[in-house]
Design a protein around this motif. Structure first.
Motif, short mmCIF file in Angstrom:
data_model
loop_
_atom_site.label_atom_id
_atom_site.label_comp_id
_atom_site.label_asym_id
_atom_site.label_seq_id
_atom_site.Cartn_x
_atom_site.Cartn_y
_atom_site.Cartn_z
N ASP A 78 44.92 48.25 61.73
CA ASP A 78 44.86 49.51 61.00
C ASP A 78 43.42 49.99 60.90
OD1 ASP A 78 43.70 47.91 59.05
OD2 ASP A 78 45.46 47.88 57.76
N ILE A 79 43.20 51.10 60.24
CA ILE A 79 41.86 51.69 60.15
C ILE A 79 40.89 50.72 59.47
CG2 ILE A 79 40.47 53.60 59.27
CD1 ILE A 79 42.42 54.38 61.48
N GLY A 80 41.32 50.09 58.39
CA GLY A 80 40.45 49.17 57.67
C GLY A 80 40.00 48.01 58.54
N ALA A 81 40.94 47.43 59.28
CA ALA A 81 40.59 46.32 60.17
C ALA A 81 39.66 46.79 61.28
CB ALA A 81 41.86 45.71 60.76
N ALA A 82 39.92 47.98 61.81
CA ALA A 82 39.06 48.51 62.87
C ALA A 82 37.64 48.70 62.37
CB ALA A 82 39.63 49.83 63.39
N GLU A 83 37.48 49.20 61.15
CA GLU A 83 36.14 49.38 60.58
C GLU A 83 35.43 48.03 60.47
OE1 GLU A 83 34.60 52.10 60.04
OE2 GLU A 83 35.94 53.70 59.37
N GLU A 84 36.15 47.00 60.04
CA GLU A 84 35.55 45.68 59.89
C GLU A 84 35.16 45.11 61.26
OE1 GLU A 84 38.31 43.31 57.73
OE2 GLU A 84 38.02 44.41 55.85
N ILE A 85 36.01 45.32 62.25
CA ILE A 85 35.70 44.84 63.60
C ILE A 85 34.44 45.50 64.12
CG2 ILE A 85 36.48 44.93 66.02
CD1 ILE A 85 39.38 44.58 64.83
N TYR A 86 34.32 46.81 63.91
CA TYR A 86 33.13 47.50 64.41
C TYR A 86 31.88 47.17 63.60
CZ TYR A 86 35.47 50.05 68.09
OH TYR A 86 36.14 50.36 69.24
N ASP A 87 32.03 46.83 62.32
CA ASP A 87 30.88 46.32 61.56
C ASP A 87 30.32 45.07 62.24
OD1 ASP A 87 30.93 48.24 59.56
OD2 ASP A 87 32.10 47.00 58.16
N MET A 88 31.22 44.15 62.59
CA MET A 88 30.79 42.92 63.24
C MET A 88 30.26 43.17 64.64
SD MET A 88 30.88 40.28 61.36
CE MET A 88 30.71 39.07 62.68
N ARG A 89 30.91 44.06 65.37
CA ARG A 89 30.44 44.35 66.72
C ARG A 89 29.01 44.90 66.70
NH1 ARG A 89 33.57 46.86 71.55
NH2 ARG A 89 31.85 45.75 72.51
N GLU A 90 28.75 45.79 65.77
CA GLU A 90 27.40 46.36 65.70
C GLU A 90 26.38 45.25 65.43
OE1 GLU A 90 24.83 49.35 62.85
OE2 GLU A 90 26.90 49.91 63.34
N ALA A 91 26.68 44.38 64.48
CA ALA A 91 25.74 43.30 64.15
C ALA A 91 25.49 42.40 65.35
CB ALA A 91 26.28 42.49 62.97
N VAL A 92 26.56 42.00 66.03
CA VAL A 92 26.42 41.06 67.15
C VAL A 92 25.80 41.73 68.37
CG1 VAL A 92 27.72 39.62 68.76
CG2 VAL A 92 28.31 39.60 66.34
N GLU A 93 26.23 42.95 68.67
CA GLU A 93 25.69 43.65 69.84
C GLU A 93 24.19 43.91 69.67
OE1 GLU A 93 27.19 44.68 72.64
OE2 GLU A 93 29.34 44.66 72.24
N CYS A 94 23.78 44.33 68.47
CA CYS A 94 22.38 44.62 68.24
C CYS A 94 21.52 43.36 68.33
CB CYS A 94 22.19 45.30 66.89
SG CYS A 94 22.82 47.00 66.84
N LEU A 95 22.02 42.25 67.78
CA LEU A 95 21.30 40.99 67.89
C LEU A 95 21.19 40.56 69.34
CD1 LEU A 95 19.95 38.48 66.76
CD2 LEU A 95 22.24 37.53 66.31
N ALA A 96 22.28 40.70 70.09
CA ALA A 96 22.26 40.31 71.50
C ALA A 96 21.23 41.13 72.27
CB ALA A 96 23.65 40.50 72.11
N ALA A 97 21.17 42.43 72.02
CA ALA A 97 20.20 43.28 72.72
C ALA A 97 18.78 42.90 72.36
CB ALA A 97 20.47 44.75 72.38
N ARG A 98 18.55 42.64 71.07
CA ARG A 98 17.20 42.24 70.64
C ARG A 98 16.76 40.95 71.33
NH1 ARG A 98 13.34 42.51 66.69
NH2 ARG A 98 14.22 44.38 65.75
N LEU A 99 17.64 39.96 71.35
CA LEU A 99 17.31 38.69 71.99
C LEU A 99 17.14 38.83 73.49
CD1 LEU A 99 19.78 36.32 70.06
CD2 LEU A 99 17.29 36.45 69.79
N ALA A 100 18.00 39.67 74.10
CA ALA A 100 17.92 39.86 75.56
C ALA A 100 16.58 40.46 75.95
CB ALA A 100 19.07 40.75 76.03
N ALA A 101 16.05 41.39 75.13
CA ALA A 101 14.76 42.00 75.44
C ALA A 101 13.63 40.96 75.41
CB ALA A 101 14.46 43.13 74.46
N LYS A 102 13.79 39.94 74.60
CA LYS A 102 12.78 38.88 74.52
C LYS A 102 12.90 37.88 75.66
CE LYS A 102 12.45 38.75 69.44
NZ LYS A 102 12.66 37.88 68.23
N LYS A 103 14.13 37.64 76.13
CA LYS A 103 14.38 36.50 77.01
C LYS A 103 14.68 36.85 78.46
CE LYS A 103 16.22 33.70 73.21
NZ LYS A 103 17.35 32.87 72.75
N ALA A 104 14.90 38.13 78.77
CA ALA A 104 15.37 38.50 80.11
C ALA A 104 14.37 38.10 81.19
CB ALA A 104 15.65 40.00 80.16
N THR A 105 14.87 37.43 82.21
CA THR A 105 14.07 37.10 83.38
C THR A 105 14.27 38.19 84.44
OG1 THR A 105 15.86 35.87 84.44
CG2 THR A 105 14.42 34.65 82.93
#
Length: 220
Positions: A78-105
């Motif tokens: 439902d809408i509530g669950a979708a909002e929670e999923i996207y909250d988590m996606r934003e947190a994880v995706e942003c962390l992954a991008a930040r780390l990738a910029a530091k570590k990319a070969t």
């Protein structure tokens, strides 16, 4: 369909669990669809014990639910669950991008650019776009070098795919996705962690707004 031969020391229930997750991610199982032990036994040619264990794990992780008659079925988001999923996606995706910029070969950047070039050549439908999109983001998870990011992102990708399944064919990826992927790539190539995180945040929020808007219209 039978499960692939499990690797040594991998419980058969884990294999069935992974196969069902693949079906959910690929949209092969519809929200609300019943999924019984007997069906899994027949589909994957396994006994009831691994099927039962896989179902319990999928229920615990929210991919399956229990309907009014007490039987397992594919969870409806439902809408509530979708909002929670996207909250988590934003947190994880942003962390992954930040780390990738530091570590990319250089090799990592070549891999990521190759996926981006596929998208640059053009896709004609959402069905063509989504596998490329998932590989682009998956490559960033890998480059991040963080196993917990990778594990969490893998679960979130299944949940996001279940949202996609209810809005498939209506998502406007053409107007923003390539440009935003290019911004994310450039920040990672430049080694600019703050810019990579900011670009990914804009991207995930843009996608979030579209999917939830479509989901809202569908449920009205």
């Amino acid at each position: 369909m039978t499960v692939d031969a499990p690797k040594p020391d991998v419980p058969l229930s884990d294999v069935v669990y992974a196969q069902v997750r693949d079906l959910l991610r690929e949209g092969e199982l519809a929200p609300g669809q019943r999924l019984s032990e007997a069906e899994l036994c027949d589909r994957f040619q396994v006994s009831r014990t691994p099927a039962r264990e896989a179902i319990h794990r999928l229920i615990n992780e929210g991919f399956l639910a229990v309907n009014a008659s007490g039987r397992p079925c594919v969870a409806e988001i439902d809408i509530g669950a979708a909002e929670e999923i996207y909250d988590m996606r934003e947190a994880v995706e942003c962390l992954a991008a930040r780390l990738a910029a530091k570590k990319a070969t250089t090799e990592d950047l070549i891999d990521l650019r190759a996926i981006l070039n596929e998208q640059r050549h053009g896709v004609s439908s959402e069905s063509e776009f989504l596998p490329i999109n998932d590989r682009f983001h998956g490559c960033i998870y890998r480059i991040s070098g963080n196993r917990y990011v990778q594990r969490t992102a893998s679960n979130l990708l299944v949940s996001a795919a279940m949202i996609r399944g209810t809005t498939h064919g209506k998502y406007d990826f053409e107007s923003f996705s390539l440009r935003e992927h290019e911004e994310i790539y450039q920040a990672i190539e430049d080694g600019d962690s703050a810019a990579a995180e900011a670009a990914m945040r804009r991207h995930t929020r843009h996608g979030r707004f579209q999917r939830i808007a479509l989901l809202t219209r569908r449920q009205d």
